[in-house]
Design an enzyme around this catalytic site. Sequence first.
Site, PDB file in Angstrom:
ATOM      1  N   SER A  51      -6.226  10.155 -12.706  1.00 15.27           N
ATOM      2  CA  SER A  51      -5.613   9.670 -11.481  1.00 15.27           C
ATOM      3  C   SER A  51      -5.448  10.826 -10.478  1.00 15.27           C
ATOM      4  O   SER A  51      -6.430  11.444 -10.092  1.00 15.27           O
ATOM      5  CB  SER A  51      -4.278   8.982 -11.800  1.00 15.27           C
ATOM      6  OG  SER A  51      -3.830   8.195 -10.717  1.00 15.27           O
ATOM      7  N   ASP A  74      -9.365  -1.681 -10.651  1.00 14.01           N
ATOM      8  CA  ASP A  74      -8.204  -0.780 -10.630  1.00 14.01           C
ATOM      9  C   ASP A  74      -7.239  -1.192  -9.520  1.00 14.01           C
ATOM     10  O   ASP A  74      -7.599  -1.158  -8.336  1.00 14.01           O
ATOM     11  CB  ASP A  74      -8.677   0.660 -10.404  1.00 14.01           C
ATOM     12  CG  ASP A  74      -7.594   1.703 -10.652  1.00 14.01           C
ATOM     13  OD1 ASP A  74      -6.436   1.451 -10.248  1.00 14.01           O
ATOM     14  OD2 ASP A  74      -7.896   2.764 -11.223  1.00 14.01           O
ATOM     15  N   HIS A  93      -5.850   0.373 -14.169  1.00 12.30           N
ATOM     16  CA  HIS A  93      -5.642   1.790 -13.853  1.00 12.30           C
ATOM     17  C   HIS A  93      -5.277   2.546 -15.129  1.00 12.30           C
ATOM     18  O   HIS A  93      -4.200   2.364 -15.697  1.00 12.30           O
ATOM     19  CB  HIS A  93      -4.537   1.951 -12.814  1.00 12.30           C
ATOM     20  CG  HIS A  93      -4.364   3.369 -12.346  1.00 12.30           C
ATOM     21  ND1 HIS A  93      -5.309   4.013 -11.581  1.00 12.30           N
ATOM     22  CD2 HIS A  93      -3.366   4.274 -12.555  1.00 12.30           C
ATOM     23  CE1 HIS A  93      -4.909   5.232 -11.327  1.00 12.30           C
ATOM     24  NE2 HIS A  93      -3.750   5.430 -11.907  1.00 12.30           N
TER      25      HIS A  93
END
Length: 346
Positions: free
Chosen positions: A144, A272, A300
Amino acid sequence: MRERRHEADFSPPLGLTNAHVQTLLPRLLPRPPLAREVEVLELPDGDFVELNWASPQPAEPEAPVFVLFHGLEGSFDSPYARWMLSAASRLGWRAVLMHFRGCGSHPNRLPRAYHSGDTADAYWLFGQLTHRFPKALKVAAGVSLGGNMLLKLVAEQGGDGLDLAGAIVISAPLDLAASADRLNQGFSRIYERHLLSALKRKVRDKLVRGALPLPLDAGGLDSLSSLRAYDDVVTAPLHGFEGAEDYYQRASAGPLLGDIELPTLILHADDDPFMPASLYERLPAPSPAVHLEIARHGGHVGFMEWRNRRLEPWLARRISRELASWSSPAIPWPGRAGPHLTRSGS
């Protein structure tokens, strides 16, 4: 772009394809037990970061090194961190996670925090690892926010500017502005509120003590209702940006995809909920050094699959396969010719 887009071999279980289910599932499952040794790494500007070494570490100084960078407000205890560090450790790698400033067990010293484009601390860490383990093969992964940071660092340093054999980027918001807007929509606002709460909690004490150079009080902090608003009045001014838009533009790694020279694997899910649909259709074509794997589902940093009669993290399996290919004695290192990313040829 499509000729360099490959389909990931992730298959979600029937009934568990929903993006939000995939995103939240890892938090509901037990994490593998993993001992750690915590080291304080002093930084050139007088601040510090905490390194979390999976324990026990390999005895051989030549053992390969796996470096992991977590996401926004993540830590050693994040599900993906435990799974990937455990997987690397089982393969005989020296596995370490760097907590970004203030994300460890103690607040950082300076009136600043960390952000998506903050590459200096990681660069310093790689220099230290080169000094300690000069003969060890090294591979880094970022998740991320950590993935955007790692990709930006790789682009900045070129193919030989880092002592890295390769990089792995997972569920990275490579268009920060678009991701901030996506998190402010629909069910994704649940994630935004969770992240905002964690960020505000961390900064509130420093703000009340006057330790941050911001024209903001606790009431003003509490009134911030989006990540974009937070970045505009906290993240940006603390780190030398003119505002959220300037920060997003200068810190996003997506525009640099065509500049990547280091072998880099990117893993992404089309659904996502932290990012706009078809994110990679909005970005420049990646360089030949980039291998992009996109799954239809996964959420995600979710990617939970049914395996061995139970739910298991596909990410740990995919990373294990990647690291095993890098450390294979049948494949020469450093470097390889041609536009392939992985030692497995995927």
